[in-house]
Design an enzyme around this catalytic site. Sequence first.
Site, mmCIF file in Angstrom:
data_model
loop_
_atom_site.group_PDB
_atom_site.id
_atom_site.type_symbol
_atom_site.label_atom_id
_atom_site.label_comp_id
_atom_site.label_asym_id
_atom_site.label_seq_id
_atom_site.Cartn_x
_atom_site.Cartn_y
_atom_site.Cartn_z
ATOM 1 N N LEU A 162 42.602 33.336 40.139
ATOM 2 C CA LEU A 162 41.698 34.398 40.573
ATOM 3 C C LEU A 162 41.310 35.208 39.333
ATOM 4 O O LEU A 162 42.129 35.921 38.762
ATOM 5 C CB LEU A 162 42.386 35.276 41.625
ATOM 6 C CG LEU A 162 42.918 34.499 42.847
ATOM 7 C CD1 LEU A 162 43.705 35.420 43.763
ATOM 8 C CD2 LEU A 162 41.770 33.832 43.602
ATOM 9 N N ASN A 163 40.048 35.067 38.919
ATOM 10 C CA ASN A 163 39.600 35.562 37.615
ATOM 11 C C ASN A 163 38.419 36.525 37.754
ATOM 12 O O ASN A 163 37.539 36.561 36.903
ATOM 13 C CB ASN A 163 39.199 34.355 36.738
ATOM 14 C CG ASN A 163 38.858 34.743 35.320
ATOM 15 O OD1 ASN A 163 39.591 35.474 34.673
ATOM 16 N ND2 ASN A 163 37.728 34.258 34.826
ATOM 17 N N GLY A 164 38.435 37.323 38.814
ATOM 18 C CA GLY A 164 37.277 38.187 39.071
ATOM 19 C C GLY A 164 37.378 39.573 38.492
ATOM 20 O O GLY A 164 36.410 40.337 38.518
ATOM 21 N N GLY B 282 36.970 41.181 47.063
ATOM 22 C CA GLY B 282 38.393 40.859 47.164
ATOM 23 C C GLY B 282 38.637 39.363 47.162
ATOM 24 O O GLY B 282 37.737 38.555 47.408
ATOM 25 N N HIS B 283 39.907 38.969 46.898
ATOM 26 C CA HIS B 283 40.178 37.531 46.766
ATOM 27 C C HIS B 283 40.233 36.795 48.100
ATOM 28 O O HIS B 283 40.300 35.574 48.140
ATOM 29 C CB HIS B 283 41.442 37.257 45.948
ATOM 30 C CG HIS B 283 42.595 38.176 46.212
ATOM 31 N ND1 HIS B 283 43.160 38.344 47.455
ATOM 32 C CD2 HIS B 283 43.297 38.981 45.376
ATOM 33 C CE1 HIS B 283 44.166 39.196 47.377
ATOM 34 N NE2 HIS B 283 44.264 39.611 46.131
ATOM 35 N N ASN C 200 47.038 34.983 40.845
ATOM 36 C CA ASN C 200 46.287 35.905 40.002
ATOM 37 C C ASN C 200 46.409 35.459 38.544
ATOM 38 O O ASN C 200 47.494 35.095 38.087
ATOM 39 C CB ASN C 200 46.826 37.328 40.142
ATOM 40 C CG ASN C 200 46.666 37.865 41.549
ATOM 41 O OD1 ASN C 200 45.776 37.448 42.286
ATOM 42 N ND2 ASN C 200 47.524 38.787 41.929
ATOM 43 N N ASP D 174 46.548 37.166 35.994
ATOM 44 C CA ASP D 174 47.423 38.039 35.193
ATOM 45 C C ASP D 174 48.895 37.931 35.571
ATOM 46 O O ASP D 174 49.729 38.665 35.031
ATOM 47 C CB ASP D 174 46.955 39.499 35.271
ATOM 48 C CG ASP D 174 47.050 40.090 36.672
ATOM 49 O OD1 ASP D 174 47.557 39.414 37.590
ATOM 50 O OD2 ASP D 174 46.607 41.245 36.844
ATOM 51 N N LYS E 76 49.756 44.420 34.932
ATOM 52 C CA LYS E 76 48.772 45.354 35.492
ATOM 53 C C LYS E 76 48.568 46.561 34.588
ATOM 54 O O LYS E 76 47.514 47.183 34.603
ATOM 55 C CB LYS E 76 49.218 45.832 36.878
ATOM 56 C CG LYS E 76 49.473 44.729 37.889
ATOM 57 C CD LYS E 76 48.199 43.983 38.228
ATOM 58 C CE LYS E 76 48.441 42.943 39.327
ATOM 59 N NZ LYS E 76 47.235 42.118 39.569
#
Length: 514
Positions: free
Chosen positions: A118-120, A226-227, A255, A257, A401
């Site tokens: 997930l790279n948004g 959102g994912h 994610n 990260d 984060k």
Amino acid sequence: MEWLGFGAKAMTNEKRAGSPHEAAEFAAMTKRDAQIRMDHELKGLIKSSNPEEKEGIEKEFDGFMNIFNKFLQASATAVDWNKIEPPASDAIRLYKSLPAPETSEIKTMLSKLVVVKLNGGLGTSMGCRGPKSVITVRNDLTFLDMTVQQIEHLNKTYDADVPLVLMNSFNTDEDTEKIIRKYAGFKVKIFTFNQSRYPRIDRDSLTPIAKTCNTADNIDAWYPPGHGDYYLSFYNSGLLKRFVDEGREYCFISNVDNLGATVDLNILNMLLHPSPGQQKAEFVMEVTDKTKADVKGGTLIQSENHLRLLEIAQVPKDHVEDFKSVKKFKIFNTNNLWINLPAIKKVVDEKTLDMEIIVNPKHLDNGQNVIQLETAVGAAMKCFDGCLGINVPRSRFLPVKKTSDLLLVMSNLYSLKNGTLEMSPLRMFPTTPLVKLGDNHFSKVKEFLKRFQTIPDLLELDHLTVSGDVTFGRAVSLKGTVIIIANEGNTINIPDRAVLENKIVSGNLRILDH
């Protein structure tokens, strides 16, 4: 931010009506009016689009109208606290109970897998421009560099062809497409697709604030939803069909990260080779033991014969403390998910995808109050059959984060091998230290890096709190509980080679070598 169903009322005008019957009629009428107005506005936006983009925008707006209509219903997604039960004993399996696969089977197993990141997200919260995935994490490597290294190592080791799929947003797509060109010589096929672009809604009129479909005209008028948008966007991109046609069975989503979210062969083996008498799981969520730092994390519950995700924003106010209880809810969601690809296709084809709506209010720089409607990828769990949780080691949840997380992963707590972080065997405890760095001086990466001449030795650290104008010299060692607080107007410089063990440092401290 709140989830629809607890405290979120879409149409506050209901109070104006008199009798309950009149109130119901009024509510229904205002909802219909809102739907008609929104539909009209979206059609106007579509007319402003380029012809080659029209079909894609229409698909996105269909998805937007679906969650907008759910938002107007306002009560369909509520969780009845009295119906919540702990998961069945066999619904959450211990990771250590999973058998390792035979080496001879691994290449075939990997041919069934797709890795999705997930790279948004942008790196703005850490003071960085562009996609968060290109922030340098360790040894001059970014999140994306490390991900590519991990999958290339897997493919080379087992002569496999596991593809990497990046779900970008309109915020990250252009930069990401440029960046991934440097991986052309790697043994990793990289695919990208964009999650949807939805219009922000004026809080009072419940209409889009966008005047045209061109993002550049007003970037603040749009948002990635959102994912949870993964399912529809992946389907609409054509990649889902492509991978299903290739015979691939599972995607591993995480994610970008989360540096602990690597391909795990034991979990993949369990998915592809279930025990006798057990069906293949369609949806597996990795969970891990909750600590006091994780009390707000979503957890798994049993509700109406379905295993499902429960987030804190769904919990009635008088039960929030129950939700936070480590004794009652002992695990939380890492957002590492393994989902059956044909099952995703079936759920989308049959239009049975159902996720709670997250209502996220925003105050724009121009003073306008808007709302954006979002969904979470884990909330779709209840739409699949044969769902499971796997209680994994904490090492599989290593998100970055804040700069406090960055301090940990840059330190000697971890070593880096083939893109994967491994905790040092010299660390006596398997848990990571709790680190809190003051926002005013440490929240941005550039400022954070200036405050450490070298990253301290954290091998024996339990807890670190730093607040105020504090800098660290070279080869500093922090052990046990260390609290360093520089009051406003004061400066604390921790000198080279200092060893702080179970110490509180406060006031003004400037030590100079001579």
